[in-house]
Write a protein that holds these residues in place. Structure first.
Motif, PDB file in Angstrom:
ATOM      1  N   THR A  87       0.870  -1.172  -0.077  1.00  0.00           N
ATOM      2  CA  THR A  87       0.017  -0.023   0.088  1.00  0.00           C
ATOM      3  C   THR A  87       0.963   1.205   0.004  1.00  0.00           C
ATOM      4  OG1 THR A  87      -1.726  -1.233   1.252  1.00  0.00           O
ATOM      5  CG2 THR A  87      -1.865   1.095   1.217  1.00  0.00           C
ATOM      6  N   MET A  88       0.548   2.121  -0.872  1.00  0.00           N
ATOM      7  CA  MET A  88       1.473   3.278  -0.910  1.00  0.00           C
ATOM      8  C   MET A  88       0.852   4.315   0.292  1.00  0.00           C
ATOM      9  SD  MET A  88       1.584   4.541  -4.953  1.00  0.00           S
ATOM     10  CE  MET A  88       2.462   6.082  -4.491  1.00  0.00           C
ATOM     11  N   SER A  89       1.857   4.846   1.150  1.00  0.00           N
ATOM     12  CA  SER A  89       1.252   5.842   1.941  1.00  0.00           C
ATOM     13  C   SER A  89       1.010   7.118   1.184  1.00  0.00           C
ATOM     14  CB  SER A  89       2.635   6.035   3.098  1.00  0.00           C
ATOM     15  OG  SER A  89       3.876   6.674   1.981  1.00  0.00           O
ATOM     16  N   ALA A  90       0.178   7.924   1.820  1.00  0.00           N
ATOM     17  CA  ALA A  90      -0.192   9.079   1.491  1.00  0.00           C
ATOM     18  C   ALA A  90       0.881  10.155   1.397  1.00  0.00           C
ATOM     19  CB  ALA A  90      -1.326   9.805   2.550  1.00  0.00           C
ATOM     20  N   PRO A  91       0.891  10.899   0.373  1.00  0.00           N
ATOM     21  CA  PRO A  91       2.074  11.913   0.038  1.00  0.00           C
ATOM     22  C   PRO A  91       2.025  13.084   1.169  1.00  0.00           C
ATOM     23  CG  PRO A  91       0.164  12.349  -1.471  1.00  0.00           C
ATOM     24  CD  PRO A  91      -0.023  10.970  -0.604  1.00  0.00           C
ATOM     25  N   SER A  92       2.938  13.563   1.459  1.00  0.00           N
ATOM     26  CA  SER A  92       3.255  14.390   2.205  1.00  0.00           C
ATOM     27  C   SER A  92       3.837  15.702   1.603  1.00  0.00           C
ATOM     28  CB  SER A  92       4.363  14.112   3.451  1.00  0.00           C
ATOM     29  OG  SER A  92       4.633  15.074   4.402  1.00  0.00           O
ATOM     30  N   ALA A  93       3.351  16.859   1.709  1.00  0.00           N
ATOM     31  CA  ALA A  93       3.706  18.077   1.038  1.00  0.00           C
ATOM     32  C   ALA A  93       4.820  18.846   1.716  1.00  0.00           C
ATOM     33  CB  ALA A  93       2.479  19.243   1.075  1.00  0.00           C
ATOM     34  N   ASN A  94       4.993  18.493   3.103  1.00  0.00           N
ATOM     35  CA  ASN A  94       6.118  18.905   3.979  1.00  0.00           C
ATOM     36  C   ASN A  94       7.229  18.072   4.299  1.00  0.00           C
ATOM     37  OD1 ASN A  94       5.009  21.479   3.615  1.00  0.00           O
ATOM     38  ND2 ASN A  94       3.487  20.905   5.265  1.00  0.00           N
TER      39      ASN A  94
END
Length: 195
Positions: A87-94
């Protein structure tokens, strides 16, 4: 050497891109956690440095010796079908660092686009030596993308779905062989051995 204007512009763009990708891979190597991926990225960085230097040599009239050894793609067993997909983790903008999955995805995209652009540049070249340089760069990129993909596949990051056997049979059964080609023509083109 006297290159056509578009050849000089395209090759300059190719060299700028290679220089940026060499630095990009340095960042990837420094942030990577998986030792196998780190080794692949380090090897790719060295291959790109060699291609970059070959391009510099060609542009400055020092000649180019294009050497190539095909990679061994048998390092990992390829998994077809979604079996152990991670499962791909949610992308983080920071984010301050990249995950191995993100690093591999970016490297894969870099090599895929390098392969496409290299062939596009080759198709525009008049100079045969410059054309072959771009073809070799494109080929190296497709090999590097496949090597990254096999690592991703092995780790469950990129597993292509498969069709059922019925669907495969229907799709492959759509095509019919050429029936009006004379046997001598088929032999001339080596078609008689195709099943």
């Amino acid at each position: 050497m006297n290159f056509a204007a578009h050849e000089l512009l395209e090759t300059s763009e190719a060299l700028r891109t290679k220089a940026a990708e060499i630095e990009q891979h340095g960042v990837f190597v420094n942030q990577c956690n998986d030792q196998t991926l780190k080794n692949i990225l380090t090897k790719h960085q060295h291959q790109m440095m060699n291609l970059y230097q070959q391009g510099i040599n060609m542009m400055t009239g020092k000649g180019v010796e294009v050497t190539h050894q095909a990679p061994n793609f048998n390092a990992h067993q390829i998994t077809m079908g979604i079996q152990n997909q991670t499962t791909m983790s949610a992308p983080s903008a920071n984010t301050q660092s990249l995950s191995d999955q993100t690093i591999a995805t970016l490297a894969l995209c870099t090599h895929k686009s390098g392969s496409m652009m290299g062939m596009q540049w080759a198709n525009e070249c008049v100079d045969p030596q410059l054309r072959m340089y771009h073809v070799n760069c494109a080929n190296m990129c497709q090999e590097m993308s496949y090597e990254i993909w096999t690592w991703m596949n092995h780790n469950g990051y990129y597993q292509p779905p498969t069709f059922s056997q019925t669907q495969v049979s229907q799709m492959t059964g759509m095509f019919q062989p050429v029936t009006n080609m004379q046997p001598t023509m088929m032999n001339n083109y080596g078609i008689n051995n195709i099943q």
